[in-house]
Design an enzyme around this catalytic site. Structure first.
Site, PDB file in Angstrom:
ATOM      1  N   THR A 177       0.839  -1.176   0.000  1.00 11.84           N
ATOM      2  CA  THR A 177       0.000   0.000   0.000  1.00 11.84           C
ATOM      3  C   THR A 177       0.876   1.228   0.000  1.00 11.84           C
ATOM      4  O   THR A 177       1.979   1.197   0.506  1.00 11.84           O
ATOM      5  CB  THR A 177      -0.820  -0.035   1.306  1.00 11.84           C
ATOM      6  OG1 THR A 177      -1.801  -1.023   1.160  1.00 11.84           O
ATOM      7  CG2 THR A 177      -1.446   1.285   1.622  1.00 11.84           C
ATOM      8  N   THR A 197       5.507 -18.749   0.708  1.00 11.26           N
ATOM      9  CA  THR A 197       6.172 -19.842   1.439  1.00 11.26           C
ATOM     10  C   THR A 197       5.948 -19.666   2.933  1.00 11.26           C
ATOM     11  O   THR A 197       5.611 -18.593   3.384  1.00 11.26           O
ATOM     12  CB  THR A 197       7.674 -19.849   1.149  1.00 11.26           C
ATOM     13  OG1 THR A 197       8.157 -18.503   1.245  1.00 11.26           O
ATOM     14  CG2 THR A 197       7.951 -20.389  -0.225  1.00 11.26           C
TER      15      THR A 197
END
Lengths: 511, 511
Positions: free
Chosen positions: A233, A511
């Site tokens: 953001t 992951t």
């Protein structure tokens, strides 16, 4: 009318393999090449305090501060601009509410967390954002019916905030408040996500009516980037100790935002959390100084003030001076975001000039800056001006898109901007101040000197200049425009190139 | 209302390191994995002839055919859809003129060259395009005041056509005309640029009023891709031996194009040359068969027929049948372009369902399909649904963009589509027909089974399903909608992922 040759003085050092973290880089650790963007000292606005603490919003973050608090000692005027994405995150809702209910005044500051965006989190997310605001208020022992603290979050989307960790960390950030450069830099680091370096600027200025008073403005921002499994953001916090009337601040921030934070693009994706907030506490203003204000006429421009040139001839010299300070400051801060764009190897200025509407110029500039084909060509140092032209030709609002017609409630079609291919010229402007390279002149392709093009494209800063109304107007135009003084309107958009590294960063399996 | 589970049967074989040429692949040489997309035989429409020849448009091309001629033995009805880019290439101008001046009838066919787009080439470019049309007419010994041949060009932008080479090659292509599968395949190869395999489809069909007659439809297309130093183009040529009234064909082609060739995207860039032409010569129609027509009402829908569902209830059963054949055919042809998207490792269907407007669904689908973040996530096999949501939330026409307001001449603002985040659901639909994976249900994030997500994303064909009006309407809606029969409108867009290979192909320095 010769094209304006703008020398881009700052050189962006190449860093193909950029190190990207899941949260802010460890204290004072960023690539050496980025040192030139990170200040070692600063002059900060009076009456503002900054503190950080560690909450561990991301479970993997066991050491780095991920909470930042920026507050004014006295409640102050504030305004903010927010994402227009219809999936607005909870903190965006909360901050909007705080500002509206308090009429942009009596605001204490902002509480920010990185590591989780609190976006698409339903009604519980709204409660969490509200809790963050409330808990900050409590630190000041001044809980009022309407909350005084804005909220910003950045990080993973679709996950709940670990709200207990955060509420425990908020008093710690409050206890750590201070006004030194180190405090500000720590906060700029705490709000980072995929950023490779903290983004902080400060400077001083004076106003013409009382030049003996030195004011300061300081701000931090973080970049638009993505990391597994979230959407990052753009956040910005700007503080100044000048005295501004709350509603004037609102209009000024919107205006300054249009040509700065709203004129940068990394990948064309508008996040759910984007927020830029400005606080003005007047702490440096001599007591008798009136708050900077706008003439009544300007308020009538709302809510579309962004689209209109503020009628600045009606403003006081002090207001005019502050408009300039704020706009330049926000532009420099916004450019830092582009400097740190994911995978970026180039800093690209797209400048579009027209005799007609600002919006036409901006639409064209944004279309070029968003084109994957233009951006890969720049990455590949390929003077492929056909792609630039192509992007002008399909710019939204200029190309009549058959699938995206827009109508009014009454069914009237919209008016499209007129761009005449035969009056369009395109240049590369080298960043070293040497002569421009003509690519297209009034719709006719130039014989491009490839060696010279390569030379220019090797530079890390690059400017594409487009002139939409080059040369005389067509004969059929019956108005004696040749004799009229031609106004020249310009829109600038800043972007970076599209590299392998961008795909690697954003294609990474979680992951 | 359960989501429609569409099984995507065709599997796209992975080819990370794709071989890309500057012009068509050498005769019959394409990656073995692409064999399944290249037919070894076909049934072609009666009365059409196809020929190719070598002009050497690119100096480096000394052997491969780069001129293709597709003609009807008798002048026939024809229509085409063109790029809306304001920088339209010369062949686009010429083809439009031919169609308009001849009222979409009495058209002989099309002459195509690859290797140079004849785009942004000024008035000389227009002369060249016109010359190509004329020289083809001459081959038939039938030069009329208004030219009968459409023109298409694809390849380098901003360079002149080597017109003498082309005019010399046109009679050779004419001399080589034939109607065998080999002729059609050679033409499909001759028009390729960065394509890795030729794209050709043929099939037969019947019409309900005279099922004993077998009609055929055949077509070729080439992909959207870029190679140094040019911009490639989407071209399509479709021929059928059904008998269609010229103006009806025009409306039918536009309608079929909207949901097919206008519903694919590789990189969001609209080329200067895109053209899809359809020829209908009626050669297979029994003599007494009337031409397929549309009721008068449909013509009034022009020029915005694309945006409206053709009022097919007024059409004859034959016309209805042909609409279905043409749309399915064009969809299959368009999908081949996506299959061969530059650097593509995935074939992605974005399906959006709504109770309201088709255009709302299409805007949402296109926004998702164009998002670099969504596309890199798919490439990385990352179930990052936040990015999908984000792209819905900023879709043009849905998000109120402050910098891109659109107004009518009278200054009225446009109406934006309404999308309610609380009624939005997002699913992954596996291509093997197994159960869908819920990502977001009515605005609330699902706990996603990551192992299952990974399984689905490993597949080369993937479908993203978005439902915009999921669940009951909000209470404040005073209309008794619950009791109304809900219509379900659907828009599909096909795209590919964004890979390292895409950046390599498009970032390649021109050598």
């Amino acid at each position: 009318m010769a094209p304006r040759l703008t020398s881009l003085k700052r050189v962006f050092s190449s860093a193909f393999q950029q190190v990207r973290h899941n949260s802010a880089p460890a204290d004072r650790k960023w690539p050496e090449a980025k040192n030139k963007y990170v200040p070692t000292s600063g002059t900060y606005p009076k009456g503002f305090l900054v503190g950080t603490s560690h909450a561990g919003v991301k479970a993997s973050n066991t050491t780095k501060d991920d909470i930042a608090m920026v507050v004014s000692e006295e409640p102050c005027a504030a305004s903010a601009v927010f994402t227009k994405n219809i999936f607005q995150a909870a903190p965006v809702h909360t901050s909007k509410q705080v500002l509206t209910k308090r009429h942009y005044d009596g605001i204490r500051g902002v509480i920010i967390n990185s590591g989780c965006a609190n976006a698409v989190t339903g009604s519980l997310g709204l409660e969490h954002a509200s809790t963050m605001s409330r808990e900050t208020d409590k630190c000041f022992g001044d809980v009022q019916p309407e909350s005084q603290t804005l909220v910003m979050s950045t990080g993973v989307i679709g996950q709940r905030l670990p709200i207990d960790k955060i509420t425990a960390a908020i008093p710690k950030a409050h206890a750590a408040l201070g006004a030194t450069h180190d405090h500000w830099l720590a906060a700029a680091q705490a709000i980072c996500t995929t950023d490779t370096f903290p983004k902080l600027i400060s400077r001083t200025f004076t106003l013409p009516s009382h030049p003996e008073t030195t004011y300061a403005i300081a701000g931090m921002t973080k970049g638009a980037g993505m990391i597994h499994p979230n959407m990052a953001t753009l956040l910005g916090v700007i503080c100044t100790d000048v005295k501004v009337a709350p509603l004037a601040l609102k209009a000024l921030v919107r205006r300054a935002n249009s040509g700065t934070f709203n004129s940068i693009t990394i990948d064309g994706d508008t996040s759910t959390n984007d927020t830029v907030a400005v606080f003005a506490n007047g702490a440096a203003a001599p007591e008798e100084t009136p708050a900077l204000a706008l003439p009544a006429i300007n308020f009538s421009l709302e809510p579309s003030v962004e689209h209109q040139i503020l009628r600045i001839r009606d403003c006081s010299p002090d207001t005019l001076a502050f408009i300039k300070v704020l706009t330049t400051f926000m532009e420099d801060l916004a450019k830092l975001v582009v400097r740190d764009g994911e995978g970026a190897t180039k800093f690209v200025t797209v400048r579009v000039q027209t005799d007609n509407k600002y919006l036409t110029a901006k639409r064209v500039a944004m279309s070029i800056a968003c084109s994957s084909l233009v951006k890969t060509a720049l990455y590949g140092k390929d003077a492929n001006w056909g792609r630039i032209l192509c992007a002008i030709g399909y710019a939204p609002g200029i190309m009549h898109s058959v699938d995206f017609p827009m109508f009014t409630r009454a069914g009237d079609p919209v008016v499209y901007d007129q761009v005449d291919p035969k009056r369009t010229s395109v240049f590369f402007i080298p960043s070293d101040g040497s002569a421009e390279l003509k690519l297209l002149v009034r719709g006719e392709p130039e014989a491009v000197d490839e060696a010279r093009a390569k030379e220019i494209l090797e530079m890390e800063d690059l400017e594409i200049l487009v002139r939409l109304d080059d040369g005389p107007v067509a004969k059929q135009d019956d108005k004696p425009r040749q004799n009229r003084k031609r106004k020249m309107i310009e829109a600038c958009v800043w972007t970076c190139d599209l590299s392998h590294e961008y795909v690697t960063i954003n294609g990474d399996y979680r992951t």
